[in-house]
Design a protein around this motif. Structure first.
Motif, mmCIF file in Angstrom:
data_model
loop_
_atom_site.group_PDB
_atom_site.id
_atom_site.type_symbol
_atom_site.label_atom_id
_atom_site.label_comp_id
_atom_site.label_asym_id
_atom_site.label_seq_id
_atom_site.Cartn_x
_atom_site.Cartn_y
_atom_site.Cartn_z
ATOM 1 N N CYS A 1 30.089 -3.182 22.546
ATOM 2 C CA CYS A 1 30.601 -2.609 23.057
ATOM 3 C C CYS A 1 31.903 -1.362 22.015
ATOM 4 O O CYS A 1 31.912 -1.696 20.880
ATOM 5 C CB CYS A 1 31.566 -2.921 24.286
ATOM 6 S SG CYS A 1 32.709 -2.410 24.891
ATOM 7 N N CYS B 1 35.113 -2.353 23.502
ATOM 8 C CA CYS B 1 36.417 -3.986 22.939
ATOM 9 C C CYS B 1 35.014 -4.627 21.653
ATOM 10 O O CYS B 1 35.583 -5.767 21.159
ATOM 11 C CB CYS B 1 36.162 -4.183 24.062
ATOM 12 S SG CYS B 1 35.567 -5.563 24.810
ATOM 13 N N CYS C 1 35.461 -4.732 29.550
ATOM 14 C CA CYS C 1 36.517 -3.711 29.112
ATOM 15 C C CYS C 1 36.095 -2.818 29.910
ATOM 16 O O CYS C 1 37.000 -2.072 30.452
ATOM 17 C CB CYS C 1 36.888 -3.305 27.745
ATOM 18 S SG CYS C 1 35.729 -2.161 27.320
HETATM 19 ZN ZN LIG Z 1 34.192 -4.176 25.936
#
Ligand SMILES: [Zn+2]
Length: 409
Positions: free
Chosen positions: A9, A12, A52
């Motif tokens: 990601c 995050c 997230c």
């Molecule tokens: Zn994330």
């Protein structure tokens, strides 16, 4: 369901991303065709992060392919009803300021800030046509490059640190979010602010609208996800605004956070992300069926609008076979073919056939729907035109229910 994505990601670092939507192989949405041809296609798959919430394209089309021969769009060509509000928002918090704009396009916004008394306005713009306009026509200082540390160091040496660093409709294109904020932090004074404006996919996620997907956008934000990103990079919102522009737009003005600023992620859109793919497929199948049925009762089934959202709708739901042709107001698009579906693009004048019964699929942004439908009806007093709205933030599932009920009665 989580899948091992090719990349972790971007927000995050979570290595496990979940599938948001897979539209299969798609053409490049801004590439209109002069004649039928074999097109370049790429997989258009969006993932999202359960931790997230960030939506993302993990393996974006390379910029060399994407922007080759790019038919460039200057900001003056596209009306932005929210521009004044954004200018007011910035000027309410910063006066006589030094401002750096990442992705300043032709310099229109920077010039407006200058006219409102901002002291130093510096831009960065990788597109040479736009940069040339900003420097030659507007007299702005603009770096022609993608964002990097060397350019920041040069700007710091020339102008010192900035009171405001801003990026409008930029962060959704940026795979290197870490570098982006590293540069923002370098450029900004301790009491400086950052202004960011990005598309808001929240409304589209809610209504199962596949037109949120565009290969040029590698990141997909809702308000809470954007605030999460700002928090990770040391910022906290001072003011936030949402605009009904191009399917939804978010704007945030943020300052550096202190120990007292605690961010709490809401995860408010995760339930919509989890069911999104299924809802998109269901909607697409029903839309396709409805249009097939409509072909029996209408003389022509036409799509109005051929922008990137229209392209995602037609190709994502495979509607090329159930639409007769497309119409668009922009003369330079008329006579060409839509990417993927290769539907012919005509002038809206073709809807004026006396006595004809036309179904017009409105593939224009919601803020333009009323204008387009009123203009069409006024131009076609002797024909029968029915409109179908197919893009968020309108509840497109409800619109389709009402349309199906209408043709069945
Ligand atoms: Zn994330």
């Amino acid at each position: 369901m989580t899948t091992a994505a090719k990349t972790p990601c971007r927000l995050c670092g979570n290595p496990e991303l979940s599938l948001l939507m897979d539209l299969g192989r798609q053409p490049i949405a801004h590439r209109f065709l002069e004649q039928p041809e074999e097109e370049f296609k790429h997989p258009l798959t969006l993932h999202y992060c359960e931790q997230c919430g960030l939506g993302q394209i993990c393996d974006p089309v390379s910029p060399e392919i994407l922007y080759k021969g790019y038919n460039y769009c200057f900001s003056e060509w596209k009306p932005e009803p929210h521009r004044e509000t954004e200018l007011d928002l910035i000027c309410a918090h910063k006066q006589n300021a030094k401002i750096f704009e990442i992705g300043c396009n032709d310099g229109l916004f920077l010039e407006q800030l200058q006219l409102r008394g901002q002291q130093v306005c510096v831009g960065l713009e990788p597109n040479s046509f736009a940069k040339k306009f900003a420097t030659e026509q507007r007299g702005l200082h603009v770096y022609e490059t993608f964002l990097d540390e060397d350019t920041c160091n040069d700007a710091l040496a020339k102008f010192g640190k900035f009171d405001l660093v801003m990026a409008r409709q930029v962060l959704e294109h940026v795979p290197g979010i870490e570098l982006f904020f590293k540069c923002v932090n370098m450029l900004l004074k301790d009491d400086g602010m950052v202004f960011i404006d990005v598309p808001d996919v929240g409304p589209g996620l809610k209504v199962g609208d596949c037109t949120i997907a565009w290969e040029e956008h590698v990141n997909y934000f809702t308000d809470n996800v954007l605030n999460n990103l700002l928090d990770r990079h040391g910022f906290t919102p001072v003011e936030e605004k949402k605009f009904n522009y191009s399917g939804g737009t978010l704007a945030v003005l943020a300052r550096r956070k202190t120990a007292r600023d605690v961010f709490v992620p809401s995860h408010d859109y995760l339930p919509f992300s989890r069911t999104f793919s299924e809802r998109v497929q269901h909607y697409g199948a029903r839309l396709s069926q409805a249009l097939t049925l409509a072909k029996k009762s209408f003389d022509q089934v036409v799509i109005y609008g051929v922008g990137c959202r229209a392209c995602a709708l037609v190709n994502g739901h495979n509607l090329g076979g159930v639409i007769d042709f497309a119409v668009d107001d922009q003369m330079e698009r008329q006579g060409k073919l839509m990417p993927g579906s290769q539907l012919e693009i005509k002038s809206p004048e073709v809807l004026q056939k006396p006595g004809a019964k036309s179904l017009v699929i409105l593939a224009v942004n919601q803020e333009n729907e009323a204008g387009v439908s009123a203009k069409t009806l006024a131009a076609c007093p002797e024909s029968h035109v029915t409109f179908l709205i197919v893009m968020g933030p309108t509840n497109i599932e409800q619109e389709l229910d009402a349309f199906i009920a209408g043709i069945q009665s």
